[in-house]
Write a protein that holds these residues in place. Structure first.
Motif, PDB file in Angstrom:
ATOM      1  N   ASP A 125      30.417  19.144  -7.173  1.00 37.11           N
ATOM      2  CA  ASP A 125      29.647  20.297  -7.649  1.00 37.11           C
ATOM      3  C   ASP A 125      30.061  21.504  -6.813  1.00 37.11           C
ATOM      4  OD1 ASP A 125      27.789  22.290  -8.144  1.00 37.11           O
ATOM      5  OD2 ASP A 125      26.067  20.941  -8.176  1.00 37.11           O
ATOM      6  N   PRO A 126      30.966  22.358  -7.322  1.00 39.10           N
ATOM      7  CA  PRO A 126      31.439  23.498  -6.522  1.00 39.10           C
ATOM      8  C   PRO A 126      30.307  24.395  -6.044  1.00 39.10           C
ATOM      9  CG  PRO A 126      32.807  23.213  -8.467  1.00 39.10           C
ATOM     10  CD  PRO A 126      31.643  22.288  -8.633  1.00 39.10           C
ATOM     11  N   GLY A 127      29.297  24.624  -6.889  1.00 38.65           N
ATOM     12  CA  GLY A 127      28.191  25.482  -6.482  1.00 38.65           C
ATOM     13  C   GLY A 127      27.443  24.935  -5.286  1.00 38.65           C
ATOM     14  N   GLN A 128      27.172  23.640  -5.296  1.00 41.47           N
ATOM     15  CA  GLN A 128      26.484  23.015  -4.171  1.00 41.47           C
ATOM     16  C   GLN A 128      27.352  23.070  -2.921  1.00 41.47           C
ATOM     17  OE1 GLN A 128      23.268  21.697  -4.228  1.00 41.47           O
ATOM     18  NE2 GLN A 128      23.490  21.508  -2.018  1.00 41.47           N
ATOM     19  N   TYR A 129      28.625  22.777  -3.078  1.00 32.27           N
ATOM     20  CA  TYR A 129      29.545  22.789  -1.945  1.00 32.27           C
ATOM     21  C   TYR A 129      29.593  24.168  -1.285  1.00 32.27           C
ATOM     22  CZ  TYR A 129      33.902  22.359   0.680  1.00 32.27           C
ATOM     23  OH  TYR A 129      34.842  22.358   1.687  1.00 32.27           O
ATOM     24  N   LEU A 130      29.600  25.206  -2.093  1.00 28.05           N
ATOM     25  CA  LEU A 130      29.762  26.568  -1.573  1.00 28.05           C
ATOM     26  C   LEU A 130      28.480  27.143  -0.986  1.00 28.05           C
ATOM     27  CD1 LEU A 130      32.062  27.997  -4.386  1.00 28.05           C
ATOM     28  CD2 LEU A 130      32.703  27.584  -1.995  1.00 28.05           C
ATOM     29  N   ARG A 131      27.374  26.424  -1.075  1.00 27.20           N
ATOM     30  CA  ARG A 131      26.123  26.934  -0.513  1.00 27.20           C
ATOM     31  C   ARG A 131      26.222  27.107   1.013  1.00 27.20           C
ATOM     32  NH1 ARG A 131      21.293  26.843  -2.975  1.00 27.20           N
ATOM     33  NH2 ARG A 131      20.234  25.881  -1.210  1.00 27.20           N
ATOM     34  N   GLY A 172      39.767  21.968  -2.992  1.00 28.97           N
ATOM     35  CA  GLY A 172      38.408  22.215  -3.467  1.00 28.97           C
ATOM     36  C   GLY A 172      38.349  23.435  -4.371  1.00 28.97           C
ATOM     37  N   PRO A 173      37.320  24.272  -4.216  1.00 27.57           N
ATOM     38  CA  PRO A 173      37.182  25.442  -5.094  1.00 27.57           C
ATOM     39  C   PRO A 173      38.098  26.597  -4.732  1.00 27.57           C
ATOM     40  CG  PRO A 173      35.361  25.374  -3.552  1.00 27.57           C
ATOM     41  CD  PRO A 173      36.152  24.108  -3.334  1.00 27.57           C
ATOM     42  N   GLY A 174      38.951  26.426  -3.717  1.00 25.01           N
ATOM     43  CA  GLY A 174      39.959  27.433  -3.401  1.00 25.01           C
ATOM     44  C   GLY A 174      39.499  28.569  -2.519  1.00 25.01           C
ATOM     45  N   ASN A 175      38.240  28.542  -2.084  1.00 28.60           N
ATOM     46  CA  ASN A 175      37.725  29.685  -1.314  1.00 28.60           C
ATOM     47  C   ASN A 175      38.417  29.832   0.033  1.00 28.60           C
ATOM     48  OD1 ASN A 175      36.133  27.189  -0.890  1.00 28.60           O
ATOM     49  ND2 ASN A 175      35.035  28.418   0.636  1.00 28.60           N
ATOM     50  N   VAL A 176      38.755  28.717   0.698  1.00 24.82           N
ATOM     51  CA  VAL A 176      39.463  28.857   1.975  1.00 24.82           C
ATOM     52  C   VAL A 176      40.970  28.910   1.782  1.00 24.82           C
ATOM     53  CG1 VAL A 176      37.601  27.840   3.338  1.00 24.82           C
ATOM     54  CG2 VAL A 176      39.421  26.373   2.465  1.00 24.82           C
TER      55      VAL A 176
END
Length: 276
Positions: free
Chosen positions: A9-15, A51-55
């Motif tokens: 769940d990308p949203g949960q991960y990014l919290r 993952g979602p690519g943010n880092v």
């Protein structure tokens, strides 16, 4: 029967994105210069388990002209990465994302840098992949990674104990990772130096001060608890019952303070430069 791969769940991960990104930036700070190249050349970088690519985007900040590919096997994470981050970078490089399984991924061309951030703990036998990855580096290229080293912490131990209790063991046996999911720092050092790399391996314990109610539970819902949530996905009442028991145990193990909930988190880091 092997446990099903967890659904992410990308949203949960990014919290908790800020806390999760800090080890990545600390790891990048220890990376040496990439191999020298002509003015027209561009570094080639692989991010395994992006993952979602943010880092992954931080790689483009450090190496603005680089061709960077993030690899992951989660459709949910890759969809988020494609939408939010894929495309040309301001420095003239490019950021792309592709599906791949880290257990079998092998470089298809020489890389200047191969990085893996908080992924290898999900890959049984991951150290056996090091020879292929080092072989896929250019002379002077670097393999770097960091993994959680907290599998004996209450957050993991309590989860395993609960999953092994009579009520849950029939459904959850073999679902969770154990203390041998990662190696000791010395074992990584020995493995990497035996491949002819100049290696730097260390460990750090962060004390994250998490905010919000049941903050540690909220954290692990994005990572370590995913296999349980996936295994019980078709039984919502059972899933909520497990989470309720686990929540009560976490509240006792990690009491909230006046400024938040302290969450100690040990991590193991490695930087290995191939001889050039």
């Amino acid at each position: 029967m092997p446990a099903a791969a967890p659904t992410w769940d990308p949203g949960q991960y990014l919290r908790h994105a800020d806390h999760r990104a800090r080890p990545f930036t600390d790891l990048l700070a220890r990376v040496p210069d990439l191999p020298a190249r002509s003015a027209a050349g561009r570094p080639r970088i692989a991010d395994l388990g992006c993952g979602p690519g943010n880092v992954t985007t931080l790689l483009a900040t450090r190496w603005p002209t680089a061709l960077i590919t993030g690899y992951d096997n989660s459709p949910e994470m890759l969809d988020k990465a494609h939408v939010d981050h894929e495309g040309p970078t301001p420095g003239g490089g490019r950021l792309g994302f592709e599906h791949a399984d880290v257990r079998t991924w092998t470089p298809d061309e020489p890389y200047d840098l191969i990085i893996s951030n908080a992924t290898l703990q999900w890959v049984p036998g991951h150290a056996e992949r090091f020879p292929d990855w080092v072989a896929g580096l250019k002379p002077g290229g670097t393999l770097i990674f960091q993994v959680p080293g907290n599998f004996d912490a209450p957050s993991h131990r309590l989860m395993r104990e609960l999953a092994g209790a009579p009520r849950w063991r029939g459904r959850l046996a073999g679902t969770l990772r154990h203390a041998d999911a990662v190696h000791a720092p010395g074992a990584y050092l020995e493995r990497l130096t035996s491949l002819g790399c100049a290696a730097d391996v260390w460990e750090t314990t962060y004390i994250h001060l998490l905010q919000g109610e049941d903050a540690v539970l909220d954290w692990v819902k994005g990572t370590g608890l995913r296999p349980v949530l996936t295994a019980l996905a078709d039984e919502p009442e059972q899933r909520e019952a497990f989470v309720a028991e686990y929540r009560a145990a976490l509240r006792e193990a990690y009491p909230a303070g006046p400024h938040g909930t302290p969450f100690p988190f040990r991590r193991v880091f490695a930087v290995a430069r191939k001889e050039g």
